[in-house]
Scaffold this motif. Structure first.
Motif, PDB file in Angstrom:
ATOM      1  N   TYR A 243      10.516  -3.197  63.776  1.00 32.31           N
ATOM      2  CA  TYR A 243      11.384  -2.040  64.003  1.00 32.31           C
ATOM      3  C   TYR A 243      12.144  -1.755  62.716  1.00 32.31           C
ATOM      4  O   TYR A 243      13.004  -2.537  62.301  1.00 32.31           O
ATOM      5  N   PHE A 244      11.814  -0.636  62.076  1.00 31.50           N
ATOM      6  CA  PHE A 244      12.527  -0.205  60.875  1.00 31.50           C
ATOM      7  C   PHE A 244      13.778   0.538  61.320  1.00 31.50           C
ATOM      8  O   PHE A 244      13.718   1.645  61.833  1.00 31.50           O
ATOM      9  N   ASP A 245      14.909  -0.106  61.123  1.00 27.56           N
ATOM     10  CA  ASP A 245      16.178   0.418  61.615  1.00 27.56           C
ATOM     11  C   ASP A 245      17.103   0.705  60.446  1.00 27.56           C
ATOM     12  O   ASP A 245      16.763   0.465  59.276  1.00 27.56           O
ATOM     13  N   GLY A 246      18.273   1.215  60.756  1.00 27.44           N
ATOM     14  CA  GLY A 246      19.302   1.438  59.755  1.00 27.44           C
ATOM     15  C   GLY A 246      20.659   1.293  60.412  1.00 27.44           C
ATOM     16  O   GLY A 246      20.776   1.373  61.640  1.00 27.44           O
ATOM     17  N   GLN A 247      21.682   1.065  59.631  1.00 22.01           N
ATOM     18  CA  GLN A 247      23.034   0.942  60.178  1.00 22.01           C
ATOM     19  C   GLN A 247      23.704   2.308  60.231  1.00 22.01           C
ATOM     20  O   GLN A 247      23.538   3.131  59.328  1.00 22.01           O
TER      21      GLN A 247
ATOM     22  N   ILE B 198      21.476   1.208  64.314  1.00 23.20           N
ATOM     23  CA  ILE B 198      21.426   2.433  65.112  1.00 23.20           C
ATOM     24  C   ILE B 198      20.742   2.187  66.452  1.00 23.20           C
ATOM     25  O   ILE B 198      21.172   2.707  67.489  1.00 23.20           O
ATOM     26  N   SER B 199      19.699   1.391  66.463  1.00 26.99           N
ATOM     27  CA  SER B 199      19.030   1.085  67.737  1.00 26.99           C
ATOM     28  C   SER B 199      19.987   0.377  68.683  1.00 26.99           C
ATOM     29  O   SER B 199      20.000   0.634  69.892  1.00 26.99           O
ATOM     30  N   ARG B 200      20.786  -0.522  68.141  1.00 30.45           N
ATOM     31  CA  ARG B 200      21.765  -1.239  68.963  1.00 30.45           C
ATOM     32  C   ARG B 200      22.827  -0.279  69.488  1.00 30.45           C
ATOM     33  O   ARG B 200      23.273  -0.400  70.634  1.00 30.45           O
TER      34      ARG B 200
ATOM     35  N   ARG C 224       6.706   5.257  63.518  1.00 29.87           N
ATOM     36  CA  ARG C 224       5.391   5.833  63.761  1.00 29.87           C
ATOM     37  C   ARG C 224       4.358   5.101  62.898  1.00 29.87           C
ATOM     38  O   ARG C 224       4.707   4.416  61.939  1.00 29.87           O
ATOM     39  N   LEU C 225       3.096   5.261  63.215  1.00 31.73           N
ATOM     40  CA  LEU C 225       2.050   4.653  62.403  1.00 31.73           C
ATOM     41  C   LEU C 225       2.013   5.279  61.011  1.00 31.73           C
ATOM     42  O   LEU C 225       2.464   6.406  60.797  1.00 31.73           O
ATOM     43  N   TRP C 226       1.449   4.548  60.079  1.00 36.37           N
ATOM     44  CA  TRP C 226       1.374   5.003  58.688  1.00 36.37           C
ATOM     45  C   TRP C 226       0.624   6.327  58.551  1.00 36.37           C
ATOM     46  O   TRP C 226       0.927   7.119  57.649  1.00 36.37           O
ATOM     47  N   ASN C 227      -0.366   6.566  59.424  1.00 34.77           N
ATOM     48  CA  ASN C 227      -1.123   7.810  59.339  1.00 34.77           C
ATOM     49  C   ASN C 227      -0.476   8.940  60.127  1.00 34.77           C
ATOM     50  O   ASN C 227      -1.067   9.997  60.303  1.00 34.77           O
ATOM     51  N   ASP C 228       0.766   8.696  60.582  1.00 33.33           N
ATOM     52  CA  ASP C 228       1.541   9.720  61.279  1.00 33.33           C
ATOM     53  C   ASP C 228       2.948   9.777  60.681  1.00 33.33           C
ATOM     54  O   ASP C 228       3.937   9.897  61.390  1.00 33.33           O
ATOM     55  N   THR C 229       3.018   9.635  59.343  1.00 30.43           N
ATOM     56  CA  THR C 229       4.247   9.725  58.547  1.00 30.43           C
ATOM     57  C   THR C 229       5.219   8.587  58.809  1.00 30.43           C
ATOM     58  O   THR C 229       6.391   8.680  58.457  1.00 30.43           O
ATOM     59  N   GLY C 230       4.764   7.482  59.407  1.00 31.86           N
ATOM     60  CA  GLY C 230       5.635   6.340  59.647  1.00 31.86           C
ATOM     61  C   GLY C 230       5.332   5.180  58.723  1.00 31.86           C
ATOM     62  O   GLY C 230       4.553   5.298  57.763  1.00 31.86           O
ATOM     63  N   LEU C 231       5.918   4.026  59.019  1.00 28.62           N
ATOM     64  CA  LEU C 231       5.782   2.847  58.169  1.00 28.62           C
ATOM     65  C   LEU C 231       5.021   1.695  58.833  1.00 28.62           C
ATOM     66  O   LEU C 231       4.761   0.685  58.180  1.00 28.62           O
ATOM     67  N   GLN C 232       4.675   1.841  60.105  1.00 26.85           N
ATOM     68  CA  GLN C 232       3.943   0.762  60.759  1.00 26.85           C
ATOM     69  C   GLN C 232       2.488   0.747  60.295  1.00 26.85           C
ATOM     70  O   GLN C 232       1.765   1.705  60.471  1.00 26.85           O
ATOM     71  N   TYR C 233       2.117  -0.357  59.706  1.00 25.62           N
ATOM     72  CA  TYR C 233       0.839  -0.460  58.996  1.00 25.62           C
ATOM     73  C   TYR C 233       0.315  -1.872  59.157  1.00 25.62           C
ATOM     74  O   TYR C 233       1.059  -2.846  58.944  1.00 25.62           O
TER      75      TYR C 233
END
Length: 354
Positions: free
Chosen positions: A138-142, A213-215, A340-349
């Motif tokens: 999970y790529f999150d941010g504060q 942010i998820s929290r 999102r997946l890498w082929n859908d502009t995300g970072l999950q790869y």
């Protein structure tokens, strides 16, 4: 004092005193695994008949008990996937609720096999505590949450406010960095654990709350009037979340990593709980490798060759797990964004499964 507790204490004290690099060096020496402890986790799990998993005690969407007392959530499914891969039974997991303060100790000491609570991957934790983060699921941010009636639209509108934050957390450090960089003033209300932080904010003892942010999405559901609060758009720090394991057992680290990669790869290939039976007859080389009919990849991990089939059948692919726990199929309804997946502009790869 046990070595595990000593390492956690050294890091906490050093952070307050400003000697974190020295503490990391000390803990790195303490963290060296003994030869007898290496390469045994998967064997011990099989003999024990269950995976021992550390999760957050109550964080809806990530880990929380349902009305029947069963554990549910995004982090919970990390461990259910491992149990499915090893035993073909996702219920063969013992969940241990942990806090930020206690989470790393049970992992280091061997009380749990994997720490799946929403922990941020940092250099100090990995280099100083004798643990390894397996991947980022999970790529999150504060960010910040405030009351709507305050009228704030950005973190820069919080000059002069009281901000609730968990003491001795990465959130506390990032909060100080943000206000310093933007030349803003604030009063910190630092509390021992996140439950106290949320309670203090709900009682009006501070004007804003900061955390992952998820929290914040999860904690907003717990407030007395959840619709009265808004999460600001600012992302003030990177918070890559994922499970961690102890140093010294490369086989177990590899199993934990590839269980996640298999679920990401399955989503990319369109293999889901709904399509699994049809995909078992696929002639595509990538799908055949994924599902174990084309190469003995499971044996290389110490698992059966249908280990991915077990995961998808019992738990689902990455997208299914996300949507069920955090996305549109949940109360949180958090957009996938970077997840999102890498082929859908995300970072999950996922690396190639071959």
């Amino acid at each position: 004092m046990p070595v595990a507790a000593l390492k956690v204490s050294v890091i906490a004290v050093a952070r307050r005193a400003g000697f974190l690099p020295l503490a990391m060096a000390i803990c790195a020496l303490l963290a060296a695994p003994s030869p007898s402890a290496a390469q045994k986790t998967l064997k011990a799990i099989k003999e024990r008949g269950e995976v021992r998993c550390g999760v957050s005690g109550h964080l809806p969407g990530f880990s929380a008990k349902d009305a029947n007392g069963g554990w549910r959530g995004f982090s919970v499914d990390v461990c259910r996937a491992l149990a499915a891969a090893i035993f073909d039974d996702p219920s063969k997991v013992v969940f241990t609720p942990l806090t930020v303060e206690t989470g790393f100790g049970p992992l280091i000491s061997g009380e749990i096999d994997v720490l799946a609570r929403a922990n941020s991957w940092t250099l100090a934790r990995e280099a100083g505590l004798g643990i390894q983060f397996a991947y980022v699921n999970y790529f999150d941010g504060q960010g910040f949450m405030v009351r709507k009636n305050r009228g704030a639209v950005s973190g820069r509108d919080l000059n002069g406010t009281k901000v609730c934050v968990q003491r001795e957390s990465t959130s506390e450090l990032n909060l100080a960095d943000y206000f310093r960089a933007n030349k803003l003033n604030y009063e910190e209300v630092a509390l021992a654990n996140q439950q106290e932080v949320v309670a203090a904010y709900d009682e009006g003892r501070c004007d804003a709350i900061t955390s992952d942010i998820s929290r914040l999405h999860s904690e907003r559901l717990e407030l007395k009037a959840s619709d009265d609060h808004v999460i600001l758009p600012d992302v003030i720090a990177k918070e890559p979340l994922g499970p961690a394991v102890r140093n010294g057992d490369d086989q177990w680290l590899t199993v934990v990593k590839w269980a996640h990669f298999a679920m990401v790869d399955a989503e990319e290939l369109g293999v889901s709980q709904k399509t699994l039976s049809d995909e078992m007859n696929s002639e595509g080389a990538k799908t055949k490798r994924l599902l174990g009919s084309y190469a003995a990849l499971g044996e290389a991990l110490g698992l059966s060759n249908d280990w991915v089939v077990r995961i998808i059948h019992h738990v689902g692919n990455y997208g299914e797990v996300y949507e069920r726990n955090l996305g549109t199929g949940s109360k949180l309804a958090i957009p996938r964004g970077l997840n999102r997946l890498w082929n859908d502009t995300g970072l999950q790869y996922a690396p190639p499964m071959r």
